[in-house]
Design an enzyme around this catalytic site. Structure first.
Site, PDB file in Angstrom:
ATOM      1  N   GLU A 251       0.822  -1.203   0.000  1.00 52.47           N
ATOM      2  CA  GLU A 251       0.000   0.000   0.000  1.00 52.47           C
ATOM      3  C   GLU A 251       0.867   1.268   0.000  1.00 52.47           C
ATOM      4  OE1 GLU A 251      -3.304   0.499  -0.324  1.00 52.47           O
ATOM      5  OE2 GLU A 251      -2.769   2.617  -0.232  1.00 52.47           O
ATOM      6  N   THR A 295      -5.777   1.260  -5.475  1.00 47.62           N
ATOM      7  CA  THR A 295      -5.273  -0.114  -5.338  1.00 47.62           C
ATOM      8  C   THR A 295      -5.910  -1.036  -6.379  1.00 47.62           C
ATOM      9  OG1 THR A 295      -5.223   0.234  -2.948  1.00 47.62           O
ATOM     10  CG2 THR A 295      -4.863  -2.002  -3.721  1.00 47.62           C
ATOM     11  N   HIS A 410      -1.358   3.333   4.753  1.00 47.85           N
ATOM     12  CA  HIS A 410      -2.397   3.995   3.961  1.00 47.85           C
ATOM     13  C   HIS A 410      -2.611   5.405   4.503  1.00 47.85           C
ATOM     14  CE1 HIS A 410      -6.261   4.888   2.113  1.00 47.85           C
ATOM     15  NE2 HIS A 410      -6.113   3.823   1.345  1.00 47.85           N
ATOM     16  N   ASP A 469       1.727  -0.186  -4.849  1.00 44.87           N
ATOM     17  CA  ASP A 469       0.500  -0.104  -5.656  1.00 44.87           C
ATOM     18  C   ASP A 469       0.312   1.240  -6.355  1.00 44.87           C
ATOM     19  OD1 ASP A 469      -0.254   1.256  -3.326  1.00 44.87           O
ATOM     20  OD2 ASP A 469      -2.184   0.226  -3.114  1.00 44.87           O
ATOM     21  N   HIS A 470       0.668   2.334  -5.662  1.00 44.93           N
ATOM     22  CA  HIS A 470       0.480   3.676  -6.246  1.00 44.93           C
ATOM     23  C   HIS A 470       1.101   4.678  -5.297  1.00 44.93           C
ATOM     24  CE1 HIS A 470      -2.584   4.017  -3.172  1.00 44.93           C
ATOM     25  NE2 HIS A 470      -3.115   2.902  -3.618  1.00 44.93           N
TER      26      HIS A 470
END
Ligand code: GP9
Ligand code: MN
Length: 623
Positions: A251, A295, A410, A469-470
């Site tokens: 994450e 995600t 996150h 993921d990003h």
């Protein structure tokens, strides 16, 4: 002055107040950038025009209803503006309808929501309160004369015409090439933008119905033309044959924390070592390519080697399409496929999508023991998550392909102090300051996980893939980011910040190497298949095996920006990668980014066509 105000019809007053307020929000809260006086003019004008349009409707109502209409419409319009603002603070983007209707996501977002609401936001409702008060005041009589009504309506059309003309002068073809929502909002205003979005939504729905089955062959030929070599088989083909695969989607993990320290402590000691390991292929120029689906977009890219959509999450909007996804392909080769993620199974519509693309098991929230001691914020902490996953993993029939999606790192990254093992940063962004603590936490959880895999004797037979993921730090924090990195965050730096870790660790292979070449999430599926020694002749992928010598020469981002070997194109500027500065050219010469621009938009368009038209239903992958 007082007299002038008193003679202004209430709907005009409401429009001016609301328009000015919107302008201030655009300018100072949405951080919309302004490059010319014309843009500034449009930015002031369009909220005033939109507000006028909304409120002028009131005068055609019965006189006793006019005040009530103004009251409720100003409240509603302010709420729309405010919800967009909250969304923007999180995603640096404007809401699209598909995202808005992901209600269960909104509910799950509550933990982040509180950090997005600021006390001063109450000021945004001042004009609404004023209108509520004034609409009861007999000093502002309703408009009842026909000529007045007609004149006020004529003014509306005049204003609209002016707004559209200016926007078209400023940005020709605004509507046909809409990768950039900020441009749209800047030029036509938030409310017109929502109307535009609604039209788009209707159009996409129609696209499946009218899809043309022959288009898929055209796209297939295009892809074949793009690819470098006939066969991209390398020495590493099949190097992980028969191994299990563990893919960890990390994450919000970005490359910029790697090899960095806070007060003499490495932020990510585990990953720092792993990437240099003799068994690890490390891709240091690997980019995420996600858009609004975050995600889930990264999952979609990895599973399908198709691009996610530029609006909404494809996991939501097209979960019922035909795909030829990685888990399906692996199932056919005898793998057990599963996903581990300690969140509600319906988040991002995963339960529906996973089922469709063939995962055998989904271990979600209910399968984990979540207690107060082992969770906060978004839920179960990564350390407990991995620990509790091990027994399930042990049960899997081998070979297995298992995806783990971490959660602790996150937004808003607020780890309880007693669980933090590294200091915060000291910039003017709390988000960035905390980011390093949760990054460290996840890094530690990966180390523990790897050790457990060793203890349980599952390490040697497994290929590990660790992938970010990003981004976690949005453009919103670029001031703090630039302080931290010690350089300006221009378009070039912004794209370089979209690099996320990718480490493929194949125990005992001795094939460890640092790869400098550019790659993206779109390349994951063909690369994984390559390493596992699986060849699918009729498969359709926009990405390519990352190990291949000759590859397509660009990585496309979902907003139309791209990266090539030598250039980066971002926010309409072509940057030289060597200098990080815009390419300077005499006006008659074509920019070196130009030829790629065409290719990128074509590629994105083809990928979209497949999804919108559900084109794989017309194609036989096994023929
Ligand atoms: C939610 C998790 C986080 O299940 O995947 O989602 P994100 O907000 O990063 O898309
Ligand atoms: Mn994520």
């Amino acid at each position: 002055m007082k007299e002038l105000i008193r003679r202004t019809p209430l709907f005009v007053l409401a429009a001016i107040l609301f328009g000015l307020k919107t302008y201030l929000v655009y300018r100072f809260m949405f951080g919309i950038s302004i490059d010319s006086a014309l843009q500034e003019l449009i930015l002031i004008l369009n909220p005033l025009v939109s507000a006028y349009v909304i409120f002028v409707i009131s005068i055609w109502l019965k006189t006793n209803k006019q005040g009530r209409y103004l009251k409720y419409s100003s409240l509603l319009a302010t709420l729309v503006l405010y919800v967009n603002l909250l969304f923007y603070r999180n995603f640096t983007d404007f809401i699209t309808l598909p995202v808005l209707f992901q209600g269960n996501n909104a509910a799950d977002l509550t933990s982040s929501i509180f950090t997005l609401i600021h006390f001063t936001d109450l000021l945004l409702f001042l004009d609404v309160i004023l209108i509520w008060i004034l609409s009861r005041n007999p000093g502002w009589p309703a408009i009842s004369e026909k000529p007045q009504k007609v004149a006020a309506t004529a003014v509306m059309f005049l204003l609209l015409a002016m707004n559209v003309t200016l926007a078209e002068v400023e940005r020709p073809m605004l509507f046909t090439r809409t990768f950039d929502r900020e441009y749209l909002v800047k030029n036509i205003g938030l409310f017109n933008y929502h109307i535009y979005d609604l039209t788009m939504q209707t159009r996409t729905q129609a696209q499946r119905v009218f899809a043309d089955g022959s288009e898929i062959e055209k796209i297939r030929n295009y892809i074949a033309d793009q690819k470098g070599e006939e066969s991209s088989k390398t020495e590493l083909f099949g190097i992980a044959e028969d191994k299990n695969v563990v893919l960890v989607s990390m994450e919000s993990m970005q490359n910029f924390v790697l090899d960095k320290e806070v007060n003499g402590e490495e932020i990510t000691p585990f990953m720092n070592d792993l990437k240099e390991n003799k068994d690890t292929l490390w891709f240091k120029n690997f980019y995420h390519q996600t858009a609004q689906g975050k995600t889930s977009d990264s999952e979609f890219l990895v599973e399908n080697s198709l691009y996610p959509l530029d609006r909404g999450a494809v996991y939501f909007t097209h979960a019922q399409n035909d795909y030829n996804a990685l888990p399906e392909l692996l199932n056919e080769k005898g793998y057990t496929t599963s996903v581990f993620h300690a969140n509600n199974e319906s988040f991002w519509n995963r339960d529906v999508m996973y089922d469709n693309i063939g995962y055998d098991h989904f271990y979600s929230k209910e399968d984990f023991e979540i207690k107060e001691e082992n969770s906060f914020g978004w839920g179960l902490e990564d350390k407990a998550f991995f620990e509790q996953s091990i027994p399930y993993l042990k049960e899997q029939e081998q070979p297995f392909y298992s995806k783990f999606i971490t959660l602790t790192h996150h937004f808003p990254f607020d780890l309880p102090e007693d669980k933090a093992s590294i200091d915060k940063l000291d910039t003017n962004s709390t988000t960035l300051n905390q980011y390093v603590q949760t990054a460290r936490y996840t890094d530690e959880s990966l180390k523990e996980f790897m050790n457990r895999m060793k203890e349980k004797g599952m390490y040697e037979d497994t290929m590990f893939i660790f992938m970010g993921d990003h981004y976690g730090i949005s453009e919103f924090h670029k001031g703090a980011m630039s302080d931290y990195l010690g350089r300006d965050i221009n378009g070039y730096e912004h794209i370089q910040l979209q690099r996320v870790p990718l480490m493929i660790h194949i125990p005992g292979s001795g094939e460890g190497k640092i790869y400098e070449k550019i790659a993206g999430q779109i390349d994951m599926k063909p690369t994984i298949l390559h390493l596992l020694g699986i060849e699918e002749k009729r498969d359709i992928n926009f990405g390519e095996n990352m190990l291949a010598e000759h590859r397509k020469d660009f990585i496309a981002m979902r907003d139309g920006s791209f990266i090539t070997k030598d250039y980066i194109y971002s926010k309409s500027v072509c940057y030289d990668k060597e200098t990080g500065e815009p390419v300077e050219l005499p006006p008659e010469e074509e920019s070196p980014c130009e030829p790629f621009k065409e290719k990128v938009s074509k590629e994105l368009e083809y990928s979209d066509n497949i999804i919108y038209g559900d084109l794989f239903r017309f194609y036989d992958f096994k023929d």
